[in-house]
Design a protein around this motif. Sequence first.
Motif, PDB file in Angstrom:
ATOM      1  N   LYS B  10       0.859  -1.195   0.000  1.00 29.03           N
ATOM      2  CA  LYS B  10       0.000   0.000   0.000  1.00 29.03           C
ATOM      3  C   LYS B  10       0.889   1.236   0.000  1.00 29.03           C
ATOM      4  N   ILE B  11       0.684   2.078  -0.966  1.00 24.47           N
ATOM      5  CA  ILE B  11       1.407   3.341  -1.021  1.00 24.47           C
ATOM      6  C   ILE B  11       0.376   4.462  -0.939  1.00 24.47           C
ATOM      7  N   TYR B  12       0.465   5.282   0.093  1.00 22.67           N
ATOM      8  CA  TYR B  12      -0.434   6.448   0.201  1.00 22.67           C
ATOM      9  C   TYR B  12       0.070   7.550  -0.719  1.00 22.67           C
ATOM     10  N   ASN B  13      -0.841   8.292  -1.325  1.00 25.13           N
ATOM     11  CA  ASN B  13      -0.514   9.454  -2.157  1.00 25.13           C
ATOM     12  C   ASN B  13       0.517   9.103  -3.229  1.00 25.13           C
ATOM     13  N   GLN B  14       0.288   7.994  -3.908  1.00 26.23           N
ATOM     14  CA  GLN B  14       1.278   7.520  -4.867  1.00 26.23           C
ATOM     15  C   GLN B  14       1.553   8.569  -5.949  1.00 26.23           C
ATOM     16  N   GLY B  15       2.848   8.772  -6.230  1.00 25.65           N
ATOM     17  CA  GLY B  15       3.241   9.694  -7.289  1.00 25.65           C
ATOM     18  C   GLY B  15       3.293  11.140  -6.854  1.00 25.65           C
ATOM     19  N   ARG B  16       2.928  11.400  -5.611  1.00 28.11           N
ATOM     20  CA  ARG B  16       2.989  12.794  -5.154  1.00 28.11           C
ATOM     21  C   ARG B  16       4.154  13.003  -4.187  1.00 28.11           C
ATOM     22  N   ALA B  17       4.377  14.239  -3.847  1.00 22.54           N
ATOM     23  CA  ALA B  17       5.528  14.553  -2.991  1.00 22.54           C
ATOM     24  C   ALA B  17       5.396  13.894  -1.620  1.00 22.54           C
ATOM     25  N   ASN B  18       4.156  13.760  -1.152  1.00 20.85           N
ATOM     26  CA  ASN B  18       3.957  13.199   0.192  1.00 20.85           C
ATOM     27  C   ASN B  18       3.686  11.701   0.155  1.00 20.85           C
ATOM     28  N   GLU B  19       4.258  11.040  -0.863  1.00 22.06           N
ATOM     29  CA  GLU B  19       4.079   9.589  -1.005  1.00 22.06           C
ATOM     30  C   GLU B  19       4.617   8.848   0.229  1.00 22.06           C
ATOM     31  N   VAL B  20       3.814   7.875   0.736  1.00 26.75           N
ATOM     32  CA  VAL B  20       4.264   7.065   1.870  1.00 26.75           C
ATOM     33  C   VAL B  20       4.080   5.600   1.520  1.00 26.75           C
ATOM     34  N   ARG B  21       5.158   4.843   1.653  1.00 28.19           N
ATOM     35  CA  ARG B  21       5.031   3.405   1.434  1.00 28.19           C
ATOM     36  C   ARG B  21       4.697   2.783   2.787  1.00 28.19           C
ATOM     37  N   ALA B  22       3.437   2.370   2.978  1.00 28.94           N
ATOM     38  CA  ALA B  22       2.992   1.912   4.299  1.00 28.94           C
ATOM     39  C   ALA B  22       3.113   0.406   4.454  1.00 28.94           C
ATOM     40  N   LEU B  23       2.904  -0.341   3.355  1.00 32.04           N
ATOM     41  CA  LEU B  23       3.003  -1.807   3.425  1.00 32.04           C
ATOM     42  C   LEU B  23       3.776  -2.310   2.210  1.00 32.04           C
ATOM     43  N   THR B  24       4.562  -3.367   2.437  1.00 32.62           N
ATOM     44  CA  THR B  24       5.331  -3.938   1.327  1.00 32.62           C
ATOM     45  C   THR B  24       5.279  -5.465   1.405  1.00 32.62           C
ATOM     46  N   GLY B  25       4.829  -6.093   0.342  1.00 31.37           N
ATOM     47  CA  GLY B  25       4.907  -7.547   0.196  1.00 31.37           C
ATOM     48  C   GLY B  25       4.329  -8.359   1.339  1.00 31.37           C
ATOM     49  N   ILE B  26       3.125  -8.024   1.762  1.00 32.97           N
ATOM     50  CA  ILE B  26       2.510  -8.739   2.877  1.00 32.97           C
ATOM     51  C   ILE B  26       1.837 -10.021   2.382  1.00 32.97           C
ATOM     52  N   ASP B  27       2.223 -11.160   2.965  1.00 35.93           N
ATOM     53  CA  ASP B  27       1.512 -12.423   2.740  1.00 35.93           C
ATOM     54  C   ASP B  27       0.863 -12.805   4.060  1.00 35.93           C
ATOM     55  N   LEU B  28      -0.444 -12.977   4.030  1.00 28.96           N
ATOM     56  CA  LEU B  28      -1.132 -13.300   5.287  1.00 28.96           C
ATOM     57  C   LEU B  28      -2.407 -14.068   4.985  1.00 28.96           C
ATOM     58  N   THR B  29      -2.605 -15.170   5.676  1.00 25.58           N
ATOM     59  CA  THR B  29      -3.882 -15.867   5.556  1.00 25.58           C
ATOM     60  C   THR B  29      -4.438 -16.082   6.952  1.00 25.58           C
ATOM     61  N   VAL B  30      -5.731 -15.955   7.061  1.00 27.84           N
ATOM     62  CA  VAL B  30      -6.397 -16.187   8.340  1.00 27.84           C
ATOM     63  C   VAL B  30      -7.573 -17.105   8.075  1.00 27.84           C
ATOM     64  N   GLU B  31      -7.637 -18.207   8.793  1.00 27.67           N
ATOM     65  CA  GLU B  31      -8.763 -19.097   8.527  1.00 27.67           C
ATOM     66  C   GLU B  31      -9.932 -18.782   9.442  1.00 27.67           C
ATOM     67  N   GLN B  32     -11.063 -19.263   9.015  1.00 28.25           N
ATOM     68  CA  GLN B  32     -12.280 -18.931   9.742  1.00 28.25           C
ATOM     69  C   GLN B  32     -12.222 -19.458  11.160  1.00 28.25           C
ATOM     70  N   GLY B  33     -12.690 -18.642  12.089  1.00 26.03           N
ATOM     71  CA  GLY B  33     -12.764 -19.065  13.480  1.00 26.03           C
ATOM     72  C   GLY B  33     -11.475 -18.891  14.251  1.00 26.03           C
TER      73      GLY B  33
END
Lengths: 400, 225
Positions: B10-33
């Motif tokens: 997730k990159i906030y404000n992509q392409g702008r001066a205030n761009e923030v890279r908040a998440l990178t390459g997250i792999d996550l699985t959560v099963e029910q319950g």
Amino acid sequence: MARHNLEKQLNILEYALSSLWRHRLKSLSVLLVFGAVIFLLASFQMVTQALSDKAKQVLVHTPEITLQKMSAGRQEAIPLAYGDKLAGIFGIRRVVPRIWGYYFDEVRLANYTVMGLEVAEMPEGARLDTTLAKGTMPRPGDDAQGWAVIGYSITNALDLAGRDTFSLFRPDLSLKPFVVRGEFSRDTDILTNDLIVMNLADARDLFAIPAGLVTDLCVYVANPTEIETIAKKISETLPGVRVLTRPQIQKTYQVVFGWRSGFGSICLLSALAAFVILAWDKASGLSPEERREIAILKILGWETSDILAVRFWESVIVSGLACLVGMTAAYIHVVYYAASLFRPVLMGWSVLRPNLHLLPRLAAGDILLILAFTVLPYLAATVIPAWRSATVPADSALGG
Amino acid sequence: MLIELSQVSKIYNQGRANEVRALTGIDLTVEQGSMVCLKGPSGSGKSTLLAIIGCIFPPTSGKAAIAERQLARLPDRFLTLHRRETIGFIFQRFNILPELTVLENITLPLLPLGVAPKERRQRAHELLERFGISHRALFPAGQISGGELQRVAIARALINNQPIILADEPTAHLDTTLSREFMAIMLQLKAAGKTIVIASHDPLVFEHPAIDRTVTIQDGRIHVP
Ligand SMILES: Nc1ncnc2c1ncn2[C@@H]1O[C@H](COP(=O)(O)OP(=O)(O)O)[C@@H](O)[C@H]1O
Ligand SMILES: [Mg+2]
């Protein structure tokens, strides 16, 4: 799906109502300002509309040219013979004598307007017979005497509900009896309210006006576009006679009301008020609390359109209530209080007709006009800024 | 899998001066319950990750499937529709509207769903009863105690019977007693089959026995010790 949508709109309406209630101080003040604007606008609209209706009625029955003899700046009786002097003027259809005077009833302390006419002589369209609630005017050729056609104030004043005869005093205090043969309908009240119409000869007898004299001569012309030319010729033929034309009287009415400019300025005023409301709403638009509320609603699954719908319903409710209150108040003001707030503006009229009874028609067109000038700007003023809620991101409700 | 993220960024404000890279390459699985805790210092990206799981915005890149629905390129409107069927949120400070009554607060998510007033009240009262705060239904939410407020917030997250509960630092402003109570309620919900993801760096949360798995986030990446 339709049911679901209806249910959803009802829910949103409910939320809008509770939101208005939560901000009741703000809602109430907007309602008051808005209601006052509508009240002013609607009052003015109703008054001018009722007045111009009445002016039209008066003008319909005003002869195209009226002649009065003036002496030392005062009106005095005019000889019937003057009518004969006009015979040479081309374009005159008919000259009809009239005795128009006021009768003061010393018992009831009331003034009645008495009009003596040669009804049978009057041209088509100038007669008052279309405005009778009951009874008839004499037909041409019928020169009956001793009759009277009266307005409803007279019926009330003389307590004529159960009988149809009454008497008036001559100047020598002898009684002159009359039989009521008709009553004017109330929608011409401005003209006929306090009016007693009778045969010319009866009026002459009642006021003891010598034979050969009347109070004024009504001139009917063949072609209305020639009124001014004919009036000028009459002035030249009969110096010392005041010549009143219908267009002149019409102009007087317009000057007296000044209603066009008045209405214009009220419209301007209300537009201004709407603008002020707009500006105020914009300034006080999205407070931190509102931003927070919007973010929470969004994250809980409200769409931007749902939030706009809340604002829309709020505005519809406020402006609807303001209209209802404002218009009702205006109607009461005009009908039951004779537009007393506008007395200064309408001074001319109340001088003309002291006991003025206004009964405005509530035409859909006029109501729409008022709505267009008030509700639409208000809706725009409140719903358009609400688009800013679209810019509040839902994730601003999450913790940082 | 109820929650499946792969290579999410997730990159906030992509392409702008205030761009923030908040998440990178997250792999996550959560099963029910199951109950998962996202742990990490402030600014590490926990809230951003919750926002993606919560269908508030799609990832800038990578795949996110929440309750069988791919979020990528899903228009805003459908994100919202999917969110209100699937996700119950519990916020830091609970985000309750103080001027509304407890009942009104709890039923807020049901209004745009077109749920009729009677059914709304009925559902709310069931939850209020379950959490022992029925007597507060008509109180303005601003006038009830912190413990009651917490239960109101949880009730609101359950009102549409959503399968996933997301909580963002729920105990950050609570004392130990209330924090423990909160976790106890989460345990109940888990037992009832809810899938729960909690972002928190409070040991009372991530060391709680009900937590099945703790995922540590650092600088927008999953930290593997
Ligand atoms: N709406 C936003 N716009 C720009 N940057 C943001 C926004 N929200 C969060 N960030 C940034 O993204 C990073 C991760 O923030 P966040 O997900 O809130 O972390 P946490 O919840 O772990 O404190 C931070 O650097 C933060 O400043
Ligand atoms: Mg956070």
